[in-house]
Design a protein around this motif. Sequence first.
Motif, PDB file in Angstrom:
ATOM      1  N   SER A  14       0.830  -1.213   0.000  1.00 50.28           N
ATOM      2  CA  SER A  14       0.000   0.000   0.000  1.00 50.28           C
ATOM      3  C   SER A  14       0.861   1.259   0.000  1.00 50.28           C
ATOM      4  O   SER A  14       0.369   2.356  -0.241  1.00 50.28           O
ATOM      5  N   ILE A  68     -10.190  -5.990   7.152  1.00 50.09           N
ATOM      6  CA  ILE A  68      -9.606  -4.651   7.042  1.00 50.09           C
ATOM      7  C   ILE A  68      -9.387  -4.056   8.432  1.00 50.09           C
ATOM      8  O   ILE A  68      -8.304  -3.546   8.748  1.00 50.09           O
ATOM      9  N   VAL A  69     -10.417  -4.134   9.269  1.00 51.43           N
ATOM     10  CA  VAL A  69     -10.329  -3.548  10.615  1.00 51.43           C
ATOM     11  C   VAL A  69      -9.315  -4.316  11.466  1.00 51.43           C
ATOM     12  O   VAL A  69      -8.533  -3.715  12.211  1.00 51.43           O
ATOM     13  N   ALA A 111      -5.810  -3.195  10.512  1.00 49.38           N
ATOM     14  CA  ALA A 111      -5.584  -1.809  10.949  1.00 49.38           C
ATOM     15  C   ALA A 111      -5.340  -1.749  12.461  1.00 49.38           C
ATOM     16  O   ALA A 111      -4.416  -1.082  12.920  1.00 49.38           O
ATOM     17  N   GLU A 169      -1.907  -3.888  13.348  1.00 44.39           N
ATOM     18  CA  GLU A 169      -0.613  -3.535  12.771  1.00 44.39           C
ATOM     19  C   GLU A 169      -0.524  -2.115  12.214  1.00 44.39           C
ATOM     20  O   GLU A 169       0.502  -1.727  11.664  1.00 44.39           O
ATOM     21  N   GLY A 170      -1.614  -1.344  12.319  1.00 46.57           N
ATOM     22  CA  GLY A 170      -1.556   0.029  11.842  1.00 46.57           C
ATOM     23  C   GLY A 170      -1.449   0.144  10.332  1.00 46.57           C
ATOM     24  O   GLY A 170      -0.909   1.113   9.809  1.00 46.57           O
ATOM     25  N   ILE A 171      -1.974  -0.849   9.617  1.00 48.94           N
ATOM     26  CA  ILE A 171      -1.972  -0.819   8.150  1.00 48.94           C
ATOM     27  C   ILE A 171      -3.411  -0.758   7.669  1.00 48.94           C
ATOM     28  O   ILE A 171      -4.224  -1.614   8.016  1.00 48.94           O
ATOM     29  N   PHE A 172      -3.725   0.265   6.862  1.00 51.11           N
ATOM     30  CA  PHE A 172      -5.086   0.417   6.342  1.00 51.11           C
ATOM     31  C   PHE A 172      -5.103  -0.161   4.927  1.00 51.11           C
ATOM     32  O   PHE A 172      -4.576   0.429   3.991  1.00 51.11           O
ATOM     33  N   HIS A 178      -4.321   0.041  -0.855  1.00 48.74           N
ATOM     34  CA  HIS A 178      -4.581   0.991   0.228  1.00 48.74           C
ATOM     35  C   HIS A 178      -6.073   1.224   0.493  1.00 48.74           C
ATOM     36  O   HIS A 178      -6.848   1.426  -0.441  1.00 48.74           O
ATOM     37  N   LEU A 185      -7.541   3.798   1.574  1.00 48.83           N
ATOM     38  CA  LEU A 185      -8.079   5.103   1.166  1.00 48.83           C
ATOM     39  C   LEU A 185      -8.850   5.000  -0.147  1.00 48.83           C
ATOM     40  O   LEU A 185      -9.660   5.863  -0.460  1.00 48.83           O
TER      41      LEU A 185
END
Lengths: 421, 421
Positions: free
Chosen positions: B114, B346-347, B350, B353-356, B390, B392
Amino acid sequence: MSAPVIEKPALRAGAFGNAKALSCRECGHHVELGPHYACPECFGPLEIAYDFGTVTREQIEAGPRNIWRYKALLPVPDDIESSPNTEPGFTRLLKADNLAAELGLTRLWVKDDSTNPTNSFKDRVVACALSAARELGAKVFACPSTGNLANAVAAAGARAGIKTVVFIPSNLEQPKQVNSAVFTDSLVAVDGNYDDVNKLASEIAGEEGGWAFVNVNVRPFYAEGSKTLGYEIAEQLGWRLPDQVVIPVASGSQLTKVHKAFQELVELGLVEAKPYRIYGAQAEGCSPVSAAYKAGVDAIRPVKPDTIAKSLAIGNPADGIYVLDICRETGGAVEDVTDDEVRAGIVLLARTEGIFTETAGGTTVAVLKKLVETGQLDTSLETVVINTGHGLKTLDAVSGAVRPAATIAPTYAAFAATGIA
Amino acid sequence: MSAPVIEKPALRAGAFGNAKALSCRECGHHVELGPHYACPECFGPLEIAYDFGTVTREQIEAGPRNIWRYKALLPVPDDIESSPNTEPGFTRLLKADNLAAELGLTRLWVKDDSTNPTNSFKDRVVACALSAARELGAKVFACPSTGNLANAVAAAGARAGIKTVVFIPSNLEQPKQVNSAVFTDSLVAVDGNYDDVNKLASEIAGEEGGWAFVNVNVRPFYAEGSKTLGYEIAEQLGWRLPDQVVIPVASGSQLTKVHKAFQELVELGLVEAKPYRIYGAQAEGCSPVSAAYKAGVDAIRPVKPDTIAKSLAIGNPADGIYVLDICRETGGAVEDVTDDEVRAGIVLLARTEGIFTETAGGTTVAVLKKLVETGQLDTSLETVVINTGHGLKTLDAVSGAVRPAATIAPTYAAFAATGIA
């Protein structure tokens, strides 16, 4: 002044690496390393003072491909890589020949921080704040924010496994809320504007023990993260400094830290000393530093921001006076551009270099253009422009400005009629 | 079959590096390197055949910090770094201890694409297609797409300074249009669905000379870019292969190329040979490969996609049969998950690991979880999961699933009442 109280832990040896003290930027008074941000003598801002010893290129080059390769130059422990973090930095430095040709520059580079873990330079500063929070024994990692900072804190906190609370204005657009809420179950929406959210954060910082607010009580550690932009530019240029750098100005911290990074590299013998010019970029709707620069005065007159470049919209920039000093001393300048120029700057960077920047980057590119057009920047010198964030976060800014060239029926005849082939 | 015609240029020596021919995956027939994608003998898919000679770790490690460090293993010239491109790759390989603990795995890594230039793995393949287009003398760089591919092609084309035309369905959501339109003034909206857009692209490819459609006539070059994911995983693990890899399956090309990359590294002596298992991940609403795997059959029955994981929604995956072969031969599996599981994936990524991630990554993480729960994956073995894009870009997928924990008045009392402190 040392609020909020973080219960004093037994600091381990080397918790802050080569950092030795907090030093007042105004009066030089020293304070021991801890959750302090204002000088107890004069209320000036505290920053990190180091005792670097010897640091070599080889040592840095042997490090990881992220900001921790510069750990000897940051207030972090030597084992920082082993603590879970988002591993930001070492982003692309792209040679920007198309944009250079468009603007009439000889040699131009874009330092592209839109490819950081949460797509802005904030991942750098937050990673340093996180380390400080951890070493200081903080129980909660927190910030008030409307954008990039919220994303970076929420993501870094999740990965670190520390309780993370992010405060946002309740009227923040829902997509921006999602980009933080996805990382944390402790997003708090506050009925009020950003000033209200900030005030509440300070109040909580004063009332609660063990909270590390990244941009309040661990701010001196946090701010040091921006130095890595300067280190990377120099290393990626082959261990040398550029002639000119254009940097966006919100609080002004990033610009001062890039300058500090260049100076440290020279002092450590990691690059040759040479003259370089630093330029600050603001949006006209929030240009207190540019206004002071142009007026030739030292005092920054606070403004009420009104610009699409929301990540630069700090009406009373804490480091504004230092930005003025640096830009004047180095022979640079501070310039500002209109919102329309910001939008045009975003499209210009995208169409020449394939980089989709947010409004802050659009501001910086547009200021670069204006500096050339007004003769304030030497087009024959090597120039670096910093892109601090990603256009996906400020889509609305250009959604009216770019669109399909044609809408056609699904036939070759319809396509041929467009003249695009 | 070699459509569209790219006017045969005088190919320069070394235009495709160590690549020597196009080889039919079905019958082994060789075709000279050029804009061809289907075997003239049996219509099977063509892929690149090489004569690598010697390639060393040192040679690779001395290369740039992007996919071109592996240029000796790709169909690109030796001077590829000097041609303007987006410099994708060498993205983070993050040790994912939190997610591992949550799922009960011993050792887990996330390969995070991402953070590529346009935030998906497509930058890798497009960079290889761009090189082929350039070497073949193409006048136009093009693709039909609804998402990540459109962004990657538009950005790479802008930076390369080649005329770039991207075809999208006219009913594509406006934010997604902006993310390509910002890069090119030749975005063409087509009244029809994605199939109509694809058909039009093939028609144009047949009618116009000098067009390089990344996923049509330069597809064999394009597809090789996915090998770099495999190379990077191995190099970032310290030049060794993982035990298990979980990879999303759209056309199936990426999975087959990661496997090819691992095999090449073994053959070249760059890593030690060892058993590894490859797993494919699909969304239930478009799971033709998973369905065939579970039914124990070799034929893929095409489906009409109906899933939120739109970047995986290929109902008739070209490389599906090869995915089946690889997953079966290596002792892996193909699994699928529901849209609700995709959102939860997805959640989960996130918050641990702080990855969206986008919906494709949510699918892959959710499949990883399901593989553990159903005992198809060995939790004691080292596992890598690939995040291809990603969040976003697919914000809507989770906008109903995450929200602020509380909305409060801007006072400490209101905050204290939430119980969050």
